[in-house]
Each structure stands twice: as structure tokens, then as C-alpha cells.
Design an enzyme around this catalytic site. Structure first.
Site, PDB file in Angstrom:
ATOM      1  CB  THR A  36      -2.201  -0.891  -9.127  1.00 21.34           C
ATOM      2  OG1 THR A  36      -3.464  -1.913  -8.987  1.00 21.34           O
ATOM      3  CG2 THR A  36      -1.735  -1.041  -7.844  1.00 21.34           C
ATOM      4  CG  ASP A  78      -5.756  -7.545  -7.751  1.00 18.38           C
ATOM      5  OD1 ASP A  78      -4.505  -7.892  -6.947  1.00 18.38           O
ATOM      6  OD2 ASP A  78      -6.581  -7.038  -7.182  1.00 18.38           O
ATOM      7  CD  GLU A  89     -14.982  -5.936  -1.533  1.00 19.60           C
ATOM      8  OE1 GLU A  89     -14.299  -5.558  -0.819  1.00 19.60           O
ATOM      9  OE2 GLU A  89     -15.256  -5.420  -2.437  1.00 19.60           O
ATOM     10  CD  GLU A 131     -10.682  -2.237  -8.388  1.00 19.99           C
ATOM     11  OE1 GLU A 131      -9.415  -2.154  -7.769  1.00 19.99           O
ATOM     12  OE2 GLU A 131     -11.705  -2.133  -7.943  1.00 19.99           O
ATOM     13  CD  GLU A 175      -3.071  -1.021   0.309  1.00 17.64           C
ATOM     14  OE1 GLU A 175      -3.193  -0.241  -0.552  1.00 17.64           O
ATOM     15  OE2 GLU A 175      -3.757  -1.981   0.054  1.00 17.64           O
TER      16      GLU A 175
END
Length: 574
Positions: A474, A257, A350, A371, A116
Site C-alpha cells: 500500500t 482502505d 481530503e 491513489e 506506517e
């Protein structure tokens, strides 16, 4: 006749502008109207963060206060910085840059997520650094190869480097910013937490001249590749000490991902065939074992048997990624599957059980993830299909209706009854709003097709910037790929000069050999001194490794002639 010809011309233009006919045009969203609504959404969230939550990481919109979540970096401010410029707010961008320089400190006793911190902090600072000149900031001499935001990004990235000191080169998931990796830290890290560094770290290496960042990112990527299963799949979590897979579910969603995303984006950013070939091999295995009727399931990584027939909201990035490799038809079919789920709930839960067509217990929430909107933005750039604008319209309507509260926008805890949670993640301003705005703003500078660009003079030559082709990390922080070529001469040039000087000093040691003699007798080659020869070979090896031409502009002649005039080496523009 003239009137009929004019009418025919108008009808022709109308058909070109609206191929599906006037009825379809009327049904499509009003792009300008929705763009302004997205702008208003941003400022409703951003201003309440500043009023109620700053300097904490995130806004708690139900109680109108703030909380630290990922490390006490004023994270929402960093994440929102490049969005400000994309919305055209130059003055606030400049103000926030000053605030961050004065207020953010990475030398703190905090346990931070390596993943992160990289995507949000390092990525956010790098993007803002590269956009600084466009935002009207008076950049320092040497930019983009230097600058305060670049130094901040480098400082943050260096705090993460201890995590990569493992036998496999795969990083720990958490690091203490002051003390490094804690002695009791778990060695189990998710696949995405290992393979999501090449975009930011390679950019850092190219801008600063320090290869360590790109080196560790590449080593981590290759370690995952080396440990894929015999059928070509990777699992979800791995032990970074032993390289043993702890969670063996293979898919394209949570925990995996952005590893696939960064193979593609790293390949484009760095023009790296190896990274792209790795992704294409994975893509074959993914299609063979996980794809069913344009859905992607979770399977056992060694056997390929279905382990979870679910769609996760994080998987909705996949159609956008497919568009980047030109697989638009498959991307659209998968996108439309995901869009049906959005229409069913007004958001993406989710987890969604595909056979049952409903949410999974305790996974009914929607934390305003970007996304599906991200994929819509990419696919709209590729196809101009109005269906993609309709997704954008539905997203604006849903988020405003369900999630908007007095102090911002709240996470949707349950899409079935629209209960809310007291959190607004920083990615809402970094990604969700940004992709929505770019979907409705076809003329934004981010969409530049190369017809407009800036030429910047750096200590290493001329540099073309802002020509488009931005690579989003991302966390949706755009990186200008051209910037990676602005500072790359530094090491090669240093090696050239070092090799020349080594050969020069080796020549001075040879018996009774002078530059005068070389000229008097017209000698064309330097003496076959072993030391000089080895130095020359070392230089050739380095140059061939870099696959670059000499950066010296001296004419092609023997080395002793090059140094004959006052003993000087002549570089470019001298």
C-alpha cells in the site's frame, strides 16, 4: 495500384495504432515527454531531500530543512529506493543501499506507528532486497533467502511484534522500538492499522522461514472478519483488547482502505482462496449498503444508514482494486466520478461533499496523494483507455503548477486558493511519482508479462525471479510473488529429515532387527514399532498440512531399504 495498396496498408496500421482516429491521437498526451517530466519531478524532490533534509525522515520544502515524522529512519530515502531503480538509476540505488546499511538503526527509544513502519520501512526494505540483483548489487550466497536488506526488514518487523500481543490478536497502533508497547497505550486502533500486514509479513515468513510474521498477520485479519456486523460491514476503529467497535462508520476510505486492499493482494500473492472469498463477501455488502450512483458513501456498520455522504481522497484506490478482481466496467465508472473532482480543483481534496459538490470545511487540502494516479495506472494496463493518460497529464500539470517550490514539492493546504504547507510526505516519491512514471512507461520492467525472467540458484533449488506480476504494497513497494517460492522448502525439508531420523533411531531399538536381515529376507515393510508408527503419523500430518509432496528423491520403497546403503539419506542432487 501498388501505391494505392501501400497507402491502404498504412491507413490500416494507423487505424490499429490509433483506433479513435488521428484527431484523438493528436489530443492524447505525449507519453515520452510526460515520462521525462515525471523523472525531472522526482529528481527535483529527491536531490533537495538529500541536500536539505537527510538524514531526517522528510523534507520541509518551504524552509529547506528536514523533520522526523514516523520514527527517525531516514524514511524518504527508504521510500524512494525502489523508485530509483524503476527510473533506471542503478548507481544511486547501490549507493543508497550502502548508506542505509551503515546509518539506519532500529534499536532506538522512539514511539513508532506500527502501520506506517510496516508499509514504508519493512515494505521498502523487502522490495529493495528483492530488486538488489536486478540493480547490479553483488548479492550474498543464499539470496533471496538472505541478505543485509532482508535482515534489516526482519529486524524492523520484530520490533513491531509486541504490538500483536493482545487477547484478540489485533495489534496496538503504536509501539516503542526499544521497550515495546507503552503501559498507557490506547487500545483503540483503526481497521486498516490491523489488517494491513499480510503482504509484508507473509513475504518475510516465506523468505526467512520464520512463520511468526505471517501467523500474526493472519490472526489479525481473521479477528476483523470475525467481528464484522450482521450485515457484513466493519467499522473504522476498534478496541483491540475487548473487540468492541469504537467508531462504527463503514466505508472504503480512511481508516479502513488498505484492509480491503490487502485481502485482495494477499490472496493474489499467496494464492489464498480464503482471503479472496472474505473480500468478495465484503464487496457484496459494500455494494449493497454504501454504493450510490458509482459513488461510495459512509454508513452505520450495523444498520446500513448513511452517516457521511462524502468522498475521501483515500478512496480513490478503489477503482484500481476493482480492476485487480476483473470488475473493470464498474471501476471505470467510479474512476470517472473521481476524475471530475480532480478537474474541478486540480487535485483531490481530503473530503468532498457529494450532494453539495464541494469541499468539506477543514478538509480542503491535497498532500500530493497517489491513489487516483494508482487507479489510473492499473486501469490503463487493463484497458489502454487514453482518458487515463489524460489524468496523468493533468496530475503532472497541477502538481508542477501549484506545488513546486525551490526546495521540492509542498503539500497543498487548500485547493481553493492553492495555499501550501511546509511538508513533503515520503509517499510522494514512493507512490505518486512511481505510479505517474509507470503510467507513462509501458515498457518498464515492472510491467513484464513473463516473457523475460531470471533463474537464480538458491540452497533450496532453482528459483525464477523478475518475471512480472509484482504486487504493490500500500506504499507502492513492489513485491515479486515468485520470490516467495524460493525459500519455502526449508521447513518441509527439515521436517522430512527429522521424521526419517526419528524412525531410524526407533528401528535401532527394536529387538534383533538389522538392515542385513531386512535385505536377506527381502522384507518390504519396517516393523510395526509404536514409536516409529507415531513418528510416521506425525510426519504424514505435517506433510498433509503443508499439502506438499515429499522433497526426498529416494525411490518409493520401505524405510529400512532407503537407509541400507551406508546408513545415508539421499536428498535432491546427491
Amino acid at each position: 495500384a501498388a501505391v494505392l495498396r501501400s497507402l491502404g496498408s498504412l491507413l490500416c496500421l494507423w487505424a490499429l495504432r490509433f483506433p479513435a482516429g488521428p484527431a484523438a491521437a493528436a489530443r492524447g498526451p505525449d507519453v515520452a515527454s510526460y515520462r521525462e517530466r515525471v523523472r525531472a519531478m522526482f529528481y527535483h524532490a529527491y536531490e533537495h531531500y538529500l541536500e536539505s533534509a537527510f538524514p531526517y525522515d522528510e523534507l520541509r520544502p518551504l524552509t529547506c530543512d528536514g523533520q522526523d515524522t514516523w520514527g527517525s529512519f531516514s524514511l524518504t530515502l527508504i521510500d524512494a529506493l525502489d523508485t530509483l531503480l524503476i527510473l533506471g538509476n542503478v548507481s544511486e540505488f547501490q549507493r543508497v543501499v550502502n548508506v542505509l546499511q551503515e546509518g539506519v538503526d532500529f534499536d532506538i527509544d522512539v514511539n513508532a506507528s506500527v502501520f506506517e513502519t510496516n508499509i514504508r520501512v519493512v515494505g521498502g526494505l523487502l522490495s529493495a532486497h528483492l530488486l538488489s540483483k536486478k540493480a547490479g548489487i553483488e548479492v550474498e550466497v543464499g539470496w533471496p533467502c538472505s541478505g543485509p536488506l532482508l535482515r534489516m526488514a526482519e529486524e524492523a518487523a520484530r520490533k513491531l511484534l509486541p504490538a500483536f500481543q493482545t487477547p484478540t490478536g489485533m495489534p496496538y497502533g503504536t509501539v516503542n522500538l526499544l521497550h515495546g508497547v507503552n503501559p498507557g497505550e490506547t487500545p483503540v486502533t483503526c481497521t486498516a492499522g490491523i489488517g494491513t500486514f499480510i503482504v509484508e509479513f507473509a513475504t518475510l515468513s516465506h523468505l526467512t522461514g520464520d512463520p511468526v510474521f505471517e501467523d500474526v498477520a493472519r490472526k489479525a485479519l481473521k479477528a476483523l472478519w470475525k467481528n464484522r456486523s450482521d450485515i457484513g460491514l466493519v467499522g473504522n476503529h476498534i478496541d483491540v483488547i475487548t473487540a468492541k467497535w469504537v467508531a462504527q462508520d463503514a466505508g472504503i476510505g480512511a481508516g479502513v482502505d488498505s484492509y480491503f486492499e490487502y485481502l485482495v493482494k494477499g490472496a493474489i500473492l499467496l494464492q489464498d482462496k480464503e482471503l479472496m472469498s472474505m473480500f468478495l463477501e465484503y464487496n457484496k455488502a459494500i455494494k449493497n449498503y454504501t454504493k450510490f450512483d458509482d459513488w461510495y458513501l459512509w454508513v452505520q456498520m450495523y444498520k446500513g444508514t448513511v452517516s457521511m455522504p462524502v468522498f475521501q481522497s483515500l478512496e480513490a484506490y478503489w477503482p484500481g482494486l476493482q480492476s485487480l478482481i476483473g470488475d473493470v466496467d464498474n471501476a471505470m465508472r467510479t474512476f470517472l466520478n473521481y476524475y471530475t473532482v480532480w478537474k474541478q480543483f486540480g487535485g483531490l481534496p481530503e473530503f468532498y461533499n457529494i450532494p453539495q459538490g464541494y469541499t468539506v470545511d477543514k478538509r480542503e487540502g491535497y498532500p500530493l496523494r497517489p491513489e487516483l494516479i494508482e487507479s489510473a495506472m492499473y486501469l490503463y494496463r487493463a484497458t489502454r483507455d487514453p482518458t487515463l493518460l489524460e489524468l496523468g497529464r493533468d496530475a503532472v500539470e497541477s502538481i508542477e503548477k501549484i506545488s513546486k517550490v525551490d526546495c521540492g514539492f509542498a503539500t497543498i493546504k487548500d485547493l481553493r486558493d492553492h495555499r501550501l504547507d511546509n511538508r513533503m510526505e515520503s509517499f510522494f516519491l514512493a507512490e505518486t511519482i512511481k505510479y505517474l512514471y509507470l503510467l507513462f512507461d509501458p515498457d518498464n520492467f515492472i510491467h513484464n508479462d513473463g516473457s523475460d525472467f531470471d533463474v537464480v540458484i538458491t540452497p533450496y533449488g532453482e528459483c525464477v525471479l523478475n518475471a512480472g506480476g509484482y504486487i504493490f504494497n500500500t506504499e507502492a513497494h513492489p513485491i515479486d510473488p515468485a520470490a516467495l517460492h524460493c525459500c519455502r522448502k526449508r521447513k518441509e525439508e527439515q521436517w522430512e529429515v527429522e521424521d526419517l531420523m526419528q524412525e531410524f533411531y526407533s528401528l535401532k531399538k527394536t529387538k534383533k532387527f538389522t538392515f542385513k536381515r531386512a535385505f536377506d529376507h527381502g522384507e518390504g515393510e519396517s516393523p510395526k514399532d509404536p514409536e516409529g508408527a507415531s513418528s510416521e503419523k506425525a510426519g504424514e500430518k505435517r506433510n498433509s498440512k503443508k499439502n506438499s509432496h515429499s522433497l526426498l528423491s529416494c525411490p518409493s520403497q520401505s524405510f529400512n531399504s532407503k537407509l541400507a546403503v551406508l546408513g545415508q539419506v539421499f536428498l535432491d542432487n546427491t
